[in-house]
Design a protein around this motif. Structure first.
Motif, PDB file in Angstrom:
ATOM      1  N   ASP A 209       2.257  13.148  -3.087  1.00 30.87           N
ATOM      2  CA  ASP A 209       2.412  11.698  -3.238  1.00 30.87           C
ATOM      3  C   ASP A 209       3.732  11.308  -3.901  1.00 30.87           C
ATOM      4  O   ASP A 209       4.340  10.296  -3.534  1.00 30.87           O
ATOM      5  N   LYS A 210       4.179  12.106  -4.871  1.00 31.94           N
ATOM      6  CA  LYS A 210       5.415  11.778  -5.581  1.00 31.94           C
ATOM      7  C   LYS A 210       6.619  11.834  -4.642  1.00 31.94           C
ATOM      8  O   LYS A 210       7.483  10.956  -4.658  1.00 31.94           O
ATOM      9  N   LEU A 211       6.645  12.854  -3.798  1.00 32.03           N
ATOM     10  CA  LEU A 211       7.750  13.003  -2.855  1.00 32.03           C
ATOM     11  C   LEU A 211       7.718  11.903  -1.799  1.00 32.03           C
ATOM     12  O   LEU A 211       8.763  11.367  -1.404  1.00 32.03           O
TER      13      LEU A 211
ATOM     14  N   GLU B   5       0.853  -1.191   0.000  1.00 32.76           N
ATOM     15  CA  GLU B   5       0.000   0.000   0.000  1.00 32.76           C
ATOM     16  C   GLU B   5       0.891   1.244   0.000  1.00 32.76           C
ATOM     17  O   GLU B   5       1.937   1.268   0.663  1.00 32.76           O
ATOM     18  N   PRO B   6       0.527   2.309  -0.763  1.00 29.33           N
ATOM     19  CA  PRO B   6       1.280   3.567  -0.653  1.00 29.33           C
ATOM     20  C   PRO B   6       1.370   4.008   0.801  1.00 29.33           C
ATOM     21  O   PRO B   6       0.425   3.814   1.577  1.00 29.33           O
ATOM     22  N   LEU B   7       2.496   4.597   1.180  1.00 29.56           N
ATOM     23  CA  LEU B   7       2.755   4.904   2.584  1.00 29.56           C
ATOM     24  C   LEU B   7       1.661   5.765   3.207  1.00 29.56           C
ATOM     25  O   LEU B   7       1.253   5.528   4.353  1.00 29.56           O
ATOM     26  N   LYS B   8       1.168   6.743   2.463  1.00 26.74           N
ATOM     27  CA  LYS B   8       0.113   7.609   3.005  1.00 26.74           C
ATOM     28  C   LYS B   8      -1.131   6.799   3.366  1.00 26.74           C
ATOM     29  O   LYS B   8      -1.726   6.988   4.428  1.00 26.74           O
ATOM     30  N   ASP B   9      -1.527   5.899   2.464  1.00 27.69           N
ATOM     31  CA  ASP B   9      -2.718   5.081   2.710  1.00 27.69           C
ATOM     32  C   ASP B   9      -2.490   4.110   3.861  1.00 27.69           C
ATOM     33  O   ASP B   9      -3.379   3.896   4.700  1.00 27.69           O
ATOM     34  N   ALA B  10      -1.310   3.502   3.901  1.00 28.55           N
ATOM     35  CA  ALA B  10      -1.001   2.570   4.987  1.00 28.55           C
ATOM     36  C   ALA B  10      -0.991   3.279   6.333  1.00 28.55           C
ATOM     37  O   ALA B  10      -1.459   2.738   7.346  1.00 28.55           O
ATOM     38  N   MET B  11      -0.465   4.494   6.372  1.00 30.90           N
ATOM     39  CA  MET B  11      -0.479   5.285   7.612  1.00 30.90           C
ATOM     40  C   MET B  11      -1.910   5.608   8.030  1.00 30.90           C
ATOM     41  O   MET B  11      -2.263   5.537   9.212  1.00 30.90           O
TER      42      MET B  11
END
Length: 520
Positions: free
Chosen positions: A186-188, A119-125
């Motif tokens: 998101d890219k960063l 999962e993308p880190l933002k979503d997982a967080m």
């Protein structure tokens, strides 16, 4: 101490993630083995146009609840679906629902989490850390809360070789990371994720480690316990052997192997496959809540952590897993198998890539070519399966190539605190687990409950597998003949070598036959 069913007598329980694999098993076991429980509140978000009540109604109609339905026909009256979304402010709970929960709940089981490893880190967080923070804050407002159970994973600290039953401090302050992710695009975030993960393989293990530390730091005076299961698989005994309802984790790999789609996998034959049956995890979780809750007046000085694993007590290796999966599906094949089951395990990356090209991509390409030449549309389904299998292998290969040492003293202590009857009803003594029997039930469970294949179809499936074997033998024979005609028959040196090998084999067989005759 009271027994486990006695402890849950008259209690109001709150469960997050109740529609997930572990959550629904927890709900079923709680209602069936603790019939005195007053009510089970489940936080459910609307999905695909279905309201929470409708989703719960669909869930309890599955086979998992058949035994409970026979024993307690009115069990559904104890389930209260609460509209909630853990990713929204205040978890999207209405004021009325907040008042209800804070005034009556006694036990909280926080099982909700994303199970997507990459999962993308933002979503997982958002799903694993912030949702846990919201649940802890809700728990602090509950007036009669006795215990808060947080379900984590044994791999939260997989960057360590020895994992003890303690909460480890993560390398990053979760508060600072939460603040940073709020403004970062998101890219960063994607660029900085590998640096943040360090030696952890994915965002799932990373955020679960942060969530554990958050619970420890923010629980305050809450009575908290953490349960850490390893790789959760099909049920061992309850409500019946081999129950599984999804393709996640090893289940999808087993099915792909049984269908003949999976032919190679990067794994170590000697690495410990830390599979743990789902009913073992749930029994441990219910017992952990009982122990901490019934000891609330003389509670342990530190937060209890339970490593719910099998590798240190009853080890089972990936080479053994492969053997039992293949042998089971050869005896009891899946319907419409693509090829005969056979999987090659290797730790070498180059060899694995070679077999992926030869055994995965090439057959899919040739199958599509055959369909085009016969005037039919190319099969996107085959390519889709190949991609799904490849993605699953990439996710799992870290866990199939490593072994860990787990400390399970707290699990042993918990078992010793239970009465003889509770040990039978809430059994999590994995020393009793027979892996050969469990793996056969697991594989048959994927056939019956995931693929919905009836056992009456086994004769036809076996006939199809024999047909595939004959096709394979024919193909190999044709291939040998072609190699002979193209390479060997045109070269005098190759023919001489061939005749030498054949004559040597003939002499060996003659000698063996003569020796046998003299012996008799």
């Amino acid at each position: 101490m009271v027994t486990i069913p006695e402890y849950y007598e008259g209690k109001h329980v709150l469960i997050t993630g109740a529609t997930g694999f572990m959550g629904k098993v927890l709900l079923e076991k709680l209602l069936r083995s603790c019939p005195g429980v007053r009510a089970a509140y489940v936080l459910v978000r609307p999905k695909a146009g279905q309201a929470p009540d409708a989703r719960v109604a669909d869930m309890i109609n599955c086979r998992l609840f058949d035994k409970l339905r026979e024993e307690q026909p009115n069990f559904a009256e104890k389930i209260v679906a609460v509209n909630s979304d853990l990713t929204q402010p205040d978890m999207d709970l209405s004021k009325e629902d907040q008042e209800t929960l804070t005034s009556c709940i006694n036990i909280v089981f926080h099982c909700a989490a994303t199970i997507r490893f990459n999962e993308p880190l933002k979503d997982a967080m958002q799903l694993n850390v912030l949702a846990t923070q919201k649940m802890v804050r809700l728990a602090q407002r509950i007036k009669h809360l006795e215990v808060f159970i947080h379900v984590s994973t044994a791999y939260a600290n997989c960057d360590r070789e020895l994992i003890e039953e303690v909460v480890y401090q993560p390398p990053v302050d979760y508060r600072k990371l939460i603040d940073t992710l709020e403004w970062m695009d998101d890219k960063l975030v994607s660029l900085m994720t590998p640096k943040l993960l360090g030696e952890r393989p994915n965002t799932y293990t990373y955020t679960k480690a942060l969530a554990e530390y958050l619970v420890q730091q923010e629980c305050g005076n809450l009575n908290v316990a953490i349960v850490r299961p390893s790789i959760v698989g099909a049920s061992w005994k309850e409500p019946f052997p081999g129950w599984i309802d999804n393709f996640n984790g090893p289940s999808g790999i087993f099915i792909a192997a049984g269908k003949g789609i999976l032919r190679t996998m990067r794994a170590s034959n000697n690495a410990v496959a830390d599979l743990v049956p789902v009913d073992v995890v749930i029994n441990t979780t219910l017992a952990a809540a009982w122990y901490s809750g019934s000891q609330k007046h003389s509670r342990p000085r530190s937060m209890m952590v339970y490593n719910c694993t099998t590798g240190g007590i009853n080890p089972f290796h990936w080479g053994e897993v492969e053997y039992h999966v293949i042998s089971t599906f050869k005896r009891n094949p899946l319907e419409q198998a693509f090829r005969r089951p056979n999987v090659n395990l290797t730790t070498n990356h180059l060899i694995n890539q070679y077999w992926i090209a030869v055994s995965h991509k090439a057959p899919a390409f040739l199958y599509d070519l055959f369909l085009r030449m016969s005037g039919r549309e190319p099969s996107e389904y085959v390519w889709y399966l190949e991609i799904r299998v490849f993605d699953a292998m990439m996710v799992l290969e870290y866990f199939t190539s490593h072994s860990w040492v787990w400390n399970t003293d707290n699990v042993t202590m918990l078992m010793n605190q239970m009465s003889t009857e509770d040990k039978k009803v809430f059994n999590f003594d994995i020393r009793q687990l027979n892996w050969a029997e469990y793996m056969e039930n697991y594989c048959m469970g994927t056939k019956k409950y995931v693929l919905n294949e009836e056992l009456s179809g086994l004769p036809a499936a076996r006939k199809h597998l024999n047909k595939l074997r004959n096709i394979r033998y024919t193909f190999n024979t044709v291939l040998v003949v072609l190699i002979w005609r193209i390479f060997i028959a045109r070269s005098q040196m190759a023919r001489n070598i061939w005749y030498f090998v054949v004559s040597l084999c003939f002499k060996f067989l003659s000698y063996f036959r003569a020796s046998s005759t003299m012996r008799y």
